[in-house]
Structures are given as structure tokens and as C-alpha cells.
Design an enzyme around this catalytic site. Sequence first.
Site, short mmCIF file in Angstrom:
data_model
loop_
_atom_site.label_atom_id
_atom_site.label_comp_id
_atom_site.label_asym_id
_atom_site.label_seq_id
_atom_site.Cartn_x
_atom_site.Cartn_y
_atom_site.Cartn_z
N GLN A 79 0.81 -1.21 0.00
CA GLN A 79 0.00 0.00 0.00
C GLN A 79 0.85 1.27 0.00
O GLN A 79 2.05 1.23 0.28
CB GLN A 79 -0.91 0.01 1.22
CG GLN A 79 -1.98 -1.06 1.19
CD GLN A 79 -2.94 -0.89 2.34
OE1 GLN A 79 -2.91 -1.64 3.30
NE2 GLN A 79 -3.81 0.10 2.25
N HIS A 80 0.21 2.37 -0.33
CA HIS A 80 0.72 3.74 -0.16
C HIS A 80 1.81 4.16 -1.14
O HIS A 80 2.22 5.31 -1.13
CB HIS A 80 1.26 3.97 1.25
CG HIS A 80 0.40 3.45 2.35
ND1 HIS A 80 -0.95 3.68 2.42
CD2 HIS A 80 0.71 2.71 3.44
CE1 HIS A 80 -1.43 3.11 3.51
NE2 HIS A 80 -0.45 2.50 4.14
N ASP A 241 -2.28 -5.02 -0.06
CA ASP A 241 -1.92 -6.34 0.46
C ASP A 241 -2.68 -6.70 1.72
O ASP A 241 -3.05 -7.87 1.92
CB ASP A 241 -0.41 -6.45 0.69
CG ASP A 241 0.18 -5.30 1.48
OD1 ASP A 241 -0.58 -4.42 1.94
OD2 ASP A 241 1.41 -5.27 1.65
#
Length: 499
Positions: A79-80, A241
Amino acid sequence: MSVVAGLDIGTQSVKLLVHDTDRRRTLAIRGRPLALVEGADGSREQQPEWWIAAATQCFADLDAGLRARIVALGVSGQQHGFVPLDAAGGVLAPAKLWCDTSSWRECEEIMAAAGGYRRCIALAGNPILTGYTASKLPWTRKHRPDVYRRLATILLPHDYVNFWLTGERWMECGDASGTGWLDVRKHRWSSAMLAATDADRDLWRCLPPLVDAQFSAPIASATADALGLSREVRVSAGGGDNMMAAIGTGNVAPGTLSVSLGTSGTLFACADRPLVDEDGLWAAFCSSTGSWLPLVCTMNCTVATRCVADAFGFEAGEGDLLIERTAPGADGLLMLPFFHGERSPDLPSAHASLHGMNPGNFTRAHVYRAAMEGATYALRHGLDALRRAGLAFQAIRLTGGGANSASWRQLLADVFDLPVEMPAETEGAAFGAALQALWAWRHHAGDTAGIEEIAREHVALDEGRAARPDASRVQSYREPYRQFLEQLAALQQAHAATA
């Protein structure tokens, strides 16, 4: 026979899992390692082309006949991360990752522009924490101005892999939650948070459309041919994830707690409503199934035990033997395992530290236990917050690389005072991506089966690797955990004084 695949783009590796939906068993798992570029300023980056090369190699490692039988594919991603594309779809710069702490000052700037920490939560459900995608935009504007000027599309890691697979650009609400721009209560972008990130640019134009959890698109013919896949393959919406691990561990209805012991540590639950905390004690994320996923993410989990193993010159896999030689509480040795700074709690510039050292406990076995215990205490701190919000759990569904350690499974059961259940499929994120792909493929064909039904059918538990709390050890961990909270409070106070 219906065969589906899940592709997980992690920080350390890419994993490909192929699942037989009729026999309900995994047919193959392939993996390739990934490099990580680290800077002294806290930057941590990867080239998106590395993800594509690793994924391509994973498919090439499969038998050609098996590849040809795949009907649907889902992508899970760290992520991110921020993948900047130009108007032609070319990558403009390396992807800044979730564990990149170089933009922590920009987090503060965005929140100040929005009206403060609590105002961000009121606007979109979350503050802008270290590593979130939003902070990477003003960092790029300052440090890579030409990239920012040419920026046409903002993608997350799993979005970029979907773009490679299909030629289409989209986001779904689960992974989009971690940008800091999504109004998680309403499943739509927050114009106020986008303006707080850059008041002089319409960032909305750089964001792809949001799609629902059952969305799927056809694979691009050229990509299918290059990978040896059928041109009829459908690519599902995918997700972060953690969202995919929720599906892969069967956490698709309220009442279950999933814990992932990876480079980062996470714990998350399914909620049928937005679960927002006014103090931001957890991430108020959406799920990748259409519901919500309150989540606590610590940036230092297996990274802590790996650092200790590297420092003392042994393989992390040998750690269980060292744990067996030591007692709960590491004979008074306590670690705050913040090697990469920390997000939960919000301490981006923190460093790891050892407390209570003496000649008797300063051994590699005690330090390794202190690292494992410290990472677990940090997760327990997050669990306490979710419990205070009224959530109750009967058991833990465990996934991630750290879950392979029998010692860590038992430690988690004792510190959390909850039984630990182990899904039979240990690659939770890749498996969840495959199950989401199955769900989307069935939906495209007109099947009305819900994700809960699919999870019940396919997520099995490995009773031989379960762990139950030991009453004496549960008691033994209470004082060390209290000391952890005491040291953590002192660090938070010091951090606040210097902010």
C-alpha cells in the site's frame, strides 16, 4: 477446471499463486526477490519495472499448460506507494514506498493546510500519516520538480501492475484509503484533502476512476500473449496487500481479527460500517470487498528480528532456537523496535532502542527475543485501541512470513491472550487476490455468490499449526507489556516536545 491466480507485489518479493477452484487447492506458488533502494533521509524506493520483470518471471516459471488454464487474475500490492506517470503512461521516477519516511514533514504540512490532525479525520476519516501517498506529492514537487510538472496520473503499486496487465487505469476503495485523499465514509475522493495537498493544482485530474470491489477488466491481448495466458483472462479490481490478506484469511465478516507478521505488522478486522476514531488510533480504511477494514499498521515487525539476526550474524530462521533458550520478558531486556520510524503510534522520526540491558541479558538470544516481543507489544497496543472501540474477537487469523515461526505464533497467542488460527494457505495476500479474482469472474458471468460464500468454500485452517494461550505465560507478559507502554509514553512525550 477453473483456475485463478493471485499476484502479490510485496516489498521484498513478488509472489504468484495459482488456485484450483474445483479441487480447492493450490497448484503452484512462484516467487522472485525484489531490491530496495534506501537513502539516509529515510527514502525507500523501487523501480516499477522491477515488479513487472519479477511478475513476468513468475509466470514464466509456471508450466505452459497451467498458464493456459488460468481464467482470472487478481493483484495485491504494497500500500501507499506513489507511481507517477506521464500523459503517455510512462513512469517518471522511482516509486516511493509505504516504508519511505522522507516525507514526514510534508505530512505535517498537509494536515496544517487542512486545519489540523483532527480536521483531516473529520474530512476523510484519517490523518496523513508517514508513508501515506498524499505526502509524497509535495515531496516530489520540492525534490523532483520536473516529475511533478509532467505528472499526469497517480497510481499505487497494484494499480500500476493492473495498468500493465490491462492497459486501463483505475483504483478501488481499499487501496485508495491509504492515499489519505479518500473519504472512507462515502467511498469517494475528498476535494478538501486534495486541495490541502496542493491548492494550486487540480490533483483530481491525476487520479483514475474508482471502481467497485467486483469490477474486472479483460487482460490486454499483447500482455496475455507475452505471459502465455489466455486472452479471455479477466483481471479483478485487486487491492492493497492487507485488504487481500483479509480475504485470504477469511476475514470478510465482522468478528474476525487478522494479523500479518511481515516487514510491517498489521492487524485488521471487517466492519459493516465506517469505523473512524477521532484520535486516529487506527487507520479507518475501506476493504476490497465493499465494506470497511479498520487497521493498525506498525512499520517494524520482521524487520526488527531480521536486523538483530544480521547484527549477530545468524539467519532469522534460527531465531526459534534462541527463543526456546530464553524466558518471556527476555530477563528484563525490552526493545522499542522502531528501526524505520513508526506509524502506529505516529512517531516517524523515532529510532529503535534497547532498555534494561545488563551483563546477563545482553546476549543474542535475549536481544532476538526482545525484538520479537517488542514487535508483538506494538501490535498489542493497536489491539487495545480496537477493543476500546467495542470490537471483540474470539481468535486471530495469522498470516505473513513471521507466521512461519512456531515461537512467534505462541508468543502472539500469549501476549494477545487469544487462540491463533493458521490458514492452510500461508500466502494470504496472493491467495486473497486469487479469491477476489474468482469472485469478480463469477460476477462477470452472472453468478451472485458473495465473497463470504467464496471464503467459506476456499479458506481452510491448518489445525496442526494453531496455538493457544498458556495461562502462565499470559501472566508473565503483563509486566513487560506494561513497561513497554511506559517506555512508549516517554518516547511519545519526547517526540511531542521536539515537534
